[in-house]
Design an enzyme around this catalytic site. Structure first.
Site, PDB file in Angstrom:
ATOM      1  N   CYS B 110     118.007  12.634  61.529  1.00 46.07           N
ATOM      2  CA  CYS B 110     117.092  13.784  61.540  1.00 46.07           C
ATOM      3  C   CYS B 110     116.664  14.139  62.952  1.00 46.07           C
ATOM      4  CB  CYS B 110     115.852  13.500  60.692  1.00 46.07           C
ATOM      5  SG  CYS B 110     116.227  12.770  59.116  1.00 46.07           S
ATOM      6  N   HIS B 359     112.530  21.311  56.547  1.00 46.46           N
ATOM      7  CA  HIS B 359     113.162  20.251  57.337  1.00 46.46           C
ATOM      8  C   HIS B 359     114.669  20.204  57.042  1.00 46.46           C
ATOM      9  CE1 HIS B 359     113.882  16.579  59.395  1.00 46.46           C
ATOM     10  NE2 HIS B 359     113.536  15.707  58.462  1.00 46.46           N
TER      11      HIS B 359
END
Lengths: 127, 412
Positions: B110, B359
């Protein structure tokens, strides 16, 4: 879990076989080749103690593709008697009975219902 | 406007002279963001991963009609399992009509977007590039929930975390529980982070959610991995965000607002939380933050805003506390009192953050940087932090396994 991966890792999973640095005595699970404490590169296989304590835990309701049909699953962060910490499933206990600090013991159990032949370390309440 | 000098007066920010690694004077060049492009975060069944990358990239490049990138860097976590596509660097450069320039993907789970921006920054700073296109992208919604859960678990150990049944959320859940018990934090206070994120996203055009939530909504939402609930968690979504990084020489030739990257730092931690001495210690964030502060000369109390990696409520709290921006165990209470709101002392997640802007994992680092650009260029619209001169982004891969920290300042 596929057979090739289990062939490579089966003993680690069944026995919770980690490693130890002969130079400084640091112990590891998962096993490491290079010691994080002293930088020694000659660590050897070393069994982990089976007794430990639940530091924290969660009960997950959303499982990954490989664990479909297994949720809810209790996952614990367990500190073993030698200070090594592992993440593992906690079984044979209703989720509402899980407590931080509770003593647990490692057992080898089928990884999933579908992968019955593949045994993996899991934890049950001690005693 | 040709011939314009980027401000050398430290952008109105009083700071010590920039230093190189280990205190050596930096002989290297200054690096600026000259434009950004964003795809609205959400579910985009009509767009493939190439479409997302191209849309964001064209958006960023259209502000710079005379600029031709001499390098393309893509940040992405799991395009291979997400949509069966790798080789994103060449796919993007070719789609934009470029041939013969370096083009490649950077991956750090991420934290891929922040790591990609760091790579581009190094190239400009070292004099190897004058104009770099950085595009973070993730296409998550082609996968069902179970497959996304498996894909996200690749951020941690496949053999000793994912293969024993733990998921990425479950790693954060054990830290969340440990944090509550160690510091005696009431769970109601943790809910302040998603409440604030959703409030900021209401007026954020590119955010996924435009719906306010209350603490009661958070605390009654479905349990994903106890104690983490649905509204503690950032959503599965698609998105892409692009930045154009330029050298000082190139910066003089462009007419768009300039934002200087004062520091770009990446640090990697011991891989899994259970291997670390303290699972609540965000050592990568701490190291990257410390180096970024040292190298930029910006004192933390001078930050006008922060874009933290608020993938979960717990990552907001631990990120703020690891950087010393909130005392240990106090960030949730400070959030509940409004310290991190848009009009607070240190605004965070100014467009909704990972929680409410969304996200799209490998793109989040570039969304944060694009949002920091908008704040520092005075182009944040209703989400503008008044008088913003200097800001910071913090983008994590894994549970603080790889973290990129950037400090930026307006340069006009």
């Amino acid at each position: 879990m596929d057979g090739v991966r289990y062939g490579r890792l089966g003993e680690r999973y069944r026995e919770m076989l980690g490693s130890r640095c002969p130079s400084c005595g640091a112990e590891y699970f998962p096993p490491v080749r290079v010691c994080r404490r002293c930088g020694g590169r000659g660590t050897k296989d070393h069994p982990m103690p089976r007794e430990g304590r639940l530091v924290s835990f969660t009960v997950l309701n959303v499982a990954s593709a490989e664990f479909q049909g297994e949720a809810p699953m209790a996952i614990g962060l367990i500190e073993l008697e030698n200070g090594v910490k592992v993440m593992a499933q906690v079984v044979d206990v209703p989720p509402s009975s899980l407590r931080e600090g509770m003593k647990v013991t490692m057992v080898a159990r089928p990884l999933t219902k579908a992968d019955g032949a593949f045994l993996c370390y899991k934890f049950v309440p001690a005693g | 406007m040709a011939g314009r000098e980027p401000s050398t007066k430290s952008n109105g920010v009083r700071r010590k002279p920039a230093r190189g690694f280990r205190g050596r004077p930096s002989l290297l060049r200054r690096v600026f963001i000259a434009s950004v492009g964003l795809v609205n975060v959400g579910k985009h069944p009509e767009m493939g991963i190439a479409d997302l990358m191209v849309e964001a990239s064209v958006g960023a490049l259209s502000a710079l009609p005379d600029a031709a990138p001499d390098r393309v860097v893509v940040g992405n976590m799991f395009s291979g399992v997400g949509c069966g596509q790798e080789h994103l660097g060449a796919l993007l450069s070719s789609s934009l009509g470029y041939q013969g320039i370096p083009a490649y993907k950077v991956e750090a789970a991420c934290g891929s977007g922040g790591a990609a921006a760091h790579n581009a920054y190094l190239s400009v700073k070292a004099g190897e590039s004058d104009c770099v296109l950085v595009t973070g992208v993730e296409k998550m919604t082609d996968l069902d929930t179970a497959k996304v859960t498996s894909a996200l678990a690749m951020a941690d150990s496949q053999e000793y975390t994912a293969s024993v049944g733990a998921t990425f959320i479950s790693l954060n859940a054990v830290t969340h529980r440990l944090y509550l018990s160690r510091h005696g934090v009431p769970k109601e206070d943790m809910a302040a982070f998603p409440v604030m994120a959703h409030r900021n996203a209401l007026s954020s055009k590119h955010a996924m959610f435009h719906k306010a939530v209350t603490a009661e909504d958070v605390l009654s939402s479905p349990v994903m991995s106890d104690p983490i609930r649905l509204l503690d968690s950032s959503p599965v979504c698609d998105g892409a965000a692009s930045l154009v990084l330029v050298s000082e020489e190139m910066a003089r030739k462009v007419s768009s607002p300039l934002v200087e990257i004062l520091a770009s730092e990446v640090a990697a931690n011991i891989f899994s939380i259970y291997e670390r001495p303290d699972p609540l210690e965000y050592a990568a964030t701490k190291a990257a933050f410390r180096r970024a502060v040292d190298r930029s000369g910006v004192r933390p109390e001078k930050l006008d805003f922060l874009e933290p990696h608020d993938a979960f409520s717990i990552t907001s709290a631990l990120s703020l506390e690891s950087m010393g921006l909130s005392p240990a165990g106090r960030a949730p209470a400070e959030a509940a009192k409004g310290r991190f709101a848009l009009d607070g002392d240190l605004p965070i997640g100014t467009f909704g953050g990972l929680k409410a802007r969304g996200h799209p994992v490998g793109a989040s680092g570039t969304y944060q940087l694009a949002e920091a650009y908008m704040q520092l260029a005075g182009r944040a619209g209703p989400n503008q932090v008044s008088g913003a001169k200097v800001g910071m982004t913090q983008n994590m891969g894994g549970v603080d396994t790889t973290t990129a920290v950037h400090i930026l300042a307006s340069a006009n």
